[in-house]
Every structure is written in structure tokens, then in C-alpha cells.
Design a protein around this motif. Structure first.
Motif, PDB file in Angstrom:
ATOM      1  N   PRO A  22       0.763  -1.209   0.014  1.00  0.00           N
ATOM      2  CA  PRO A  22      -0.180   0.052  -0.049  1.00  0.00           C
ATOM      3  C   PRO A  22       0.906   1.355  -0.219  1.00  0.00           C
ATOM      4  O   PRO A  22       2.100   1.124   0.174  1.00  0.00           O
ATOM      5  N   PRO A  23       0.304   2.316  -0.302  1.00  0.00           N
ATOM      6  CA  PRO A  23       1.051   3.488  -0.253  1.00  0.00           C
ATOM      7  C   PRO A  23       1.702   3.978   1.009  1.00  0.00           C
ATOM      8  O   PRO A  23       0.941   3.655   2.047  1.00  0.00           O
ATOM      9  N   TRP A  24       2.622   4.610   0.881  1.00  0.00           N
ATOM     10  CA  TRP A  24       3.564   5.148   2.189  1.00  0.00           C
ATOM     11  C   TRP A  24       4.001   4.055   3.031  1.00  0.00           C
ATOM     12  O   TRP A  24       4.119   4.295   4.269  1.00  0.00           O
ATOM     13  N   ALA A  25       4.237   3.031   2.290  1.00  0.00           N
ATOM     14  CA  ALA A  25       4.893   1.633   3.156  1.00  0.00           C
ATOM     15  C   ALA A  25       5.909   1.932   3.605  1.00  0.00           C
ATOM     16  O   ALA A  25       6.597   2.569   2.664  1.00  0.00           O
ATOM     17  N   ALA A  44     -10.154  -0.222   5.216  1.00  0.00           N
ATOM     18  CA  ALA A  44     -10.349   1.191   5.088  1.00  0.00           C
ATOM     19  C   ALA A  44     -10.381   1.595   3.735  1.00  0.00           C
ATOM     20  O   ALA A  44     -10.792   2.753   3.491  1.00  0.00           O
ATOM     21  N   CYS A  45      -9.681   0.972   2.779  1.00  0.00           N
ATOM     22  CA  CYS A  45      -9.721   1.359   1.453  1.00  0.00           C
ATOM     23  C   CYS A  45     -11.030   1.452   0.763  1.00  0.00           C
ATOM     24  O   CYS A  45     -11.736   0.552   0.444  1.00  0.00           O
ATOM     25  N   PRO A  46     -11.300   2.768   0.337  1.00  0.00           N
ATOM     26  CA  PRO A  46     -12.622   3.070  -0.359  1.00  0.00           C
ATOM     27  C   PRO A  46     -12.785   2.430  -1.733  1.00  0.00           C
ATOM     28  O   PRO A  46     -13.707   2.169  -2.213  1.00  0.00           O
ATOM     29  N   GLU A  47     -11.534   2.165  -2.228  1.00  0.00           N
ATOM     30  CA  GLU A  47     -11.366   1.721  -3.587  1.00  0.00           C
ATOM     31  C   GLU A  47     -11.402   0.111  -3.691  1.00  0.00           C
ATOM     32  O   GLU A  47     -11.490  -0.601  -4.774  1.00  0.00           O
ATOM     33  N   GLY A  48     -11.085  -0.492  -2.661  1.00  0.00           N
ATOM     34  CA  GLY A  48     -10.948  -1.968  -2.529  1.00  0.00           C
ATOM     35  C   GLY A  48      -9.888  -2.553  -3.096  1.00  0.00           C
ATOM     36  O   GLY A  48     -10.180  -3.583  -3.411  1.00  0.00           O
ATOM     37  N   ILE A  49      -8.666  -1.807  -3.151  1.00  0.00           N
ATOM     38  CA  ILE A  49      -7.762  -2.368  -3.928  1.00  0.00           C
ATOM     39  C   ILE A  49      -6.468  -3.190  -3.003  1.00  0.00           C
ATOM     40  O   ILE A  49      -5.832  -3.799  -3.580  1.00  0.00           O
ATOM     41  N   ILE A  50      -6.697  -2.887  -1.772  1.00  0.00           N
ATOM     42  CA  ILE A  50      -5.836  -3.661  -0.984  1.00  0.00           C
ATOM     43  C   ILE A  50      -6.520  -5.022  -0.644  1.00  0.00           C
ATOM     44  O   ILE A  50      -7.597  -5.136  -0.258  1.00  0.00           O
ATOM     45  N   VAL A  51      -5.630  -6.004  -0.760  1.00  0.00           N
ATOM     46  CA  VAL A  51      -6.116  -7.284  -0.700  1.00  0.00           C
ATOM     47  C   VAL A  51      -5.116  -8.141  -0.039  1.00  0.00           C
ATOM     48  O   VAL A  51      -4.064  -7.569   0.428  1.00  0.00           O
ATOM     49  N   THR A  59      -1.430  -6.376  -0.013  1.00  0.00           N
ATOM     50  CA  THR A  59      -0.760  -5.740  -1.235  1.00  0.00           C
ATOM     51  C   THR A  59      -1.910  -5.357  -2.261  1.00  0.00           C
ATOM     52  O   THR A  59      -3.101  -5.247  -1.882  1.00  0.00           O
ATOM     53  N   ILE A  60      -1.508  -4.664  -3.124  1.00  0.00           N
ATOM     54  CA  ILE A  60      -2.470  -3.865  -4.063  1.00  0.00           C
ATOM     55  C   ILE A  60      -2.847  -4.669  -5.207  1.00  0.00           C
ATOM     56  O   ILE A  60      -1.978  -5.334  -5.895  1.00  0.00           O
ATOM     57  N   ASP A  61      -4.127  -4.699  -5.437  1.00  0.00           N
ATOM     58  CA  ASP A  61      -4.559  -5.398  -6.788  1.00  0.00           C
ATOM     59  C   ASP A  61      -5.359  -4.331  -7.603  1.00  0.00           C
ATOM     60  O   ASP A  61      -6.348  -3.912  -7.530  1.00  0.00           O
ATOM     61  N   GLU A  66      -8.126   1.622  -9.213  1.00  0.00           N
ATOM     62  CA  GLU A  66      -6.855   2.663  -8.774  1.00  0.00           C
ATOM     63  C   GLU A  66      -6.813   3.223  -7.252  1.00  0.00           C
ATOM     64  O   GLU A  66      -7.589   3.052  -6.883  1.00  0.00           O
ATOM     65  N   CYS A  67      -5.726   3.679  -7.249  1.00  0.00           N
ATOM     66  CA  CYS A  67      -5.419   4.180  -5.859  1.00  0.00           C
ATOM     67  C   CYS A  67      -5.598   5.740  -6.064  1.00  0.00           C
ATOM     68  O   CYS A  67      -5.140   6.071  -7.121  1.00  0.00           O
ATOM     69  N   THR A  68      -6.338   6.338  -5.179  1.00  0.00           N
ATOM     70  CA  THR A  68      -6.634   7.731  -5.192  1.00  0.00           C
ATOM     71  C   THR A  68      -5.891   8.360  -4.413  1.00  0.00           C
ATOM     72  O   THR A  68      -5.964   9.972  -4.293  1.00  0.00           O
ATOM     73  N   PHE A  69      -4.763   7.792  -3.557  1.00  0.00           N
ATOM     74  CA  PHE A  69      -4.041   8.485  -2.666  1.00  0.00           C
ATOM     75  C   PHE A  69      -4.860   9.315  -1.548  1.00  0.00           C
ATOM     76  O   PHE A  69      -4.356  10.324  -1.297  1.00  0.00           O
ATOM     77  N   CYS A  70      -5.968   8.801  -1.316  1.00  0.00           N
ATOM     78  CA  CYS A  70      -6.568   9.070  -0.205  1.00  0.00           C
ATOM     79  C   CYS A  70      -6.146   9.101   1.053  1.00  0.00           C
ATOM     80  O   CYS A  70      -6.301   9.845   2.219  1.00  0.00           O
ATOM     81  N   ALA A  71      -5.345   8.293   1.215  1.00  0.00           N
ATOM     82  CA  ALA A  71      -4.403   7.754   2.709  1.00  0.00           C
ATOM     83  C   ALA A  71      -5.146   7.478   3.723  1.00  0.00           C
ATOM     84  O   ALA A  71      -5.016   7.292   4.857  1.00  0.00           O
ATOM     85  N   GLU A  72      -6.512   6.906   3.393  1.00  0.00           N
ATOM     86  CA  GLU A  72      -7.331   6.257   4.470  1.00  0.00           C
ATOM     87  C   GLU A  72      -6.785   5.009   5.035  1.00  0.00           C
ATOM     88  O   GLU A  72      -6.716   4.652   6.330  1.00  0.00           O
ATOM     89  N   CYS A  73      -6.048   4.299   4.202  1.00  0.00           N
ATOM     90  CA  CYS A  73      -5.048   2.857   4.588  1.00  0.00           C
ATOM     91  C   CYS A  73      -4.120   3.512   5.694  1.00  0.00           C
ATOM     92  O   CYS A  73      -3.959   2.724   6.772  1.00  0.00           O
ATOM     93  N   VAL A  74      -3.429   4.619   5.407  1.00  0.00           N
ATOM     94  CA  VAL A  74      -2.473   4.939   6.333  1.00  0.00           C
ATOM     95  C   VAL A  74      -3.029   5.264   7.647  1.00  0.00           C
ATOM     96  O   VAL A  74      -2.424   5.202   8.733  1.00  0.00           O
TER      97      VAL A  74
HETATM   98  S1  SF4 Z   1      -4.528   5.558  -0.373  1.00  0.00           S
HETATM   99 FE1  SF4 Z   1      -6.683   5.078  -0.442  1.00  0.00          FE
HETATM  100  S2  SF4 Z   1      -7.272   4.252  -2.404  1.00  0.00           S
HETATM  101 FE2  SF4 Z   1      -5.119   4.405  -1.987  1.00  0.00          FE
HETATM  102  S3  SF4 Z   1      -4.733   2.163  -1.162  1.00  0.00           S
HETATM  103 FE3  SF4 Z   1      -4.861   3.731   0.522  1.00  0.00          FE
HETATM  104  S4  SF4 Z   1      -6.958   3.725   1.063  1.00  0.00           S
HETATM  105 FE4  SF4 Z   1      -6.941   2.857  -1.110  1.00  0.00          FE
END
Ligand code: SF4
Ligand code: SF4
Ligand code: SF4
Length: 158
Positions: A22-25, A44-51, A59-61, A66-74
Motif C-alpha cells: 500500500p502507499p506510504w509503506a 479502510a480502502c474505499p477503492e477496495g484495491i488492498i487485498v 498487497t495492491i490489486d 486505482e489508488c486515489t492516494f486518499c491515505a485512508e489506509c495510512v
Molecule cells: S490511499 Fe486510499 S485508495 Fe489508495 S490504497 Fe490507500 S485507502 Fe486505498
């Protein structure tokens, strides 16, 4: 006797980064030490791309979106295996186009370009052939938006 730096080096080599994190790992060795495999980032990922990937690590699928870089995962990552640092890019991933690309085989296609919001995919005209897509690495954010729409799976993010 193997010193600490050497042990860290060996540890890093024994677990090569084969999967997209995921981003910022954190760097892989630190990430795998801190990540508890709690799956909070997946939820947390609103796009459902983290599996859940190898060993239960996230990991990202990009087949899912796509990743919108919302940082909800962080925000969701309590152990701070994902840690957003001021001014630091979310990751170094870029889109890469392989030989399955249709224009390289004489078939007109510009689907990927239509999905790139930052116009990082440039189509270069060729005499006697279809325009070929090229990735502008300066512009590409590695968001993955171009991967799933490609009709021949010619794009991978790495
Ligand atoms: S930054 Fe947002 S869209 Fe990207 S992987 Fe994290 S939660 Fe999902
Ligand atoms: S939220 Fe953090 S600790 Fe939990 S699985 Fe995701 S990266 Fe690992
Ligand atoms: S990964 Fe995102 S920014 Fe890069 S070329 Fe594809 S759509 Fe454009």
C-alpha cells in the motif's frame, strides 16, 4: 560472525519485494516487521484495491481499481507500517507497457490514455504504423488506473 548491518541486508534479500505494498509503506524489511497483518488497511480502502497477499501481508490489486492516494489506509494503520511522511511520494511505482500492447502489433488502441488523468501516456506517431503509447515517468503516479482497462493486459504497475 555476521554484524547487524549484514544481518539486515540478508534479511532484506531473503524477503524480496515481490508484491506491491500500500502507499506510504515503509521499506520492505521494516514493513514486514511492523505489519501485524491486521487487515485494517483492507477495510479502510474505499477503492477496495488492498487485498491479502503472500503470508497475509497486504498487497495492491490494480485489477480492482486505482489508488486515489486518499491515505485512508495510512490513517487506519495503527502499527505505522504505513506512514505518511511530509513531502514524500506515496511510492515509486510506475506503469510499464509490455509486448502485448495492441499498437505494437498493428492494431489501433488508445484505451489506456483515456484513463490517465494526468496525461502520462503519450502516443507517438510512427510512419507506417499505429501510434505507440509511452509512459512519461515524470508524470506517472503509479495510480494503476490504466491497468485494468487495457484489453490485452499490456500494462503492469511495478
Ligand atoms: S490511499 Fe486510499 S485508495 Fe489508495 S490504497 Fe490507500 S485507502 Fe486505498
Ligand atoms: S493496517 Fe498496517 S499493520 Fe494492518 S495489515 Fe495494513 S499495513 Fe499491516
Ligand atoms: S499508472 Fe496512473 S498516472 Fe501512470 S500512466 Fe497509468 S493512469 Fe497514468
Amino acid at each position: 560472525m555476521v554484524d547487524a548491518a549484514r544481518r539486515g541486508f540478508l534479511r532484506g534479500r531473503s524477503r524480496p519485494r515481490a508484491e506491491l505494498r500500500p502507499p506510504w509503506a515503509l521499506v520492505e524489511s521494516a514493513f514486514s516487521e511492523r505489519c501485524t497483518r491486521c487487515n485494517d488497511c483492507l477495510k479502510a480502502c474505499p477503492e477496495g484495491i488492498i487485498v491479502s497477499g503472500d503470508g497475509g501481508y497486504p498487497t495492491i490489486d490494480f485489477g480492482r481499481g486505482e489508488c486515489t492516494f486518499c491515505a485512508e489506509c495510512v490513517t487506519a494503520c495503527q502499527p505505522q507500517a504505513l506512514l505518511r511522511r511530509q513531502g514524500e511520494a506515496p511510492w515509486a511505482y510506475k506503469a510499464r507497457i509490455n509486448d502485448a500492447c495492441l499498437p505494437a502489433r498493428g492494431v489501433e488502441c488508445r484505451v489506456c490514455g483515456d484513463f490517465c488523468a494526468v496525461r502520462a501516456i503519450v502516443f507517438t506517431p510512427r510512419a507506417g504504423g499505429c501510434a505507440l503509447p509511452q509512459i512519461d515517468a515524470q508524470l506517472c503516479t503509479g495510480c494503476g488506473a490504466c491497468q485494468a482497462p487495457c484489453p490485452t493486459a499490456a500494462i503492469r504497475i511495478s
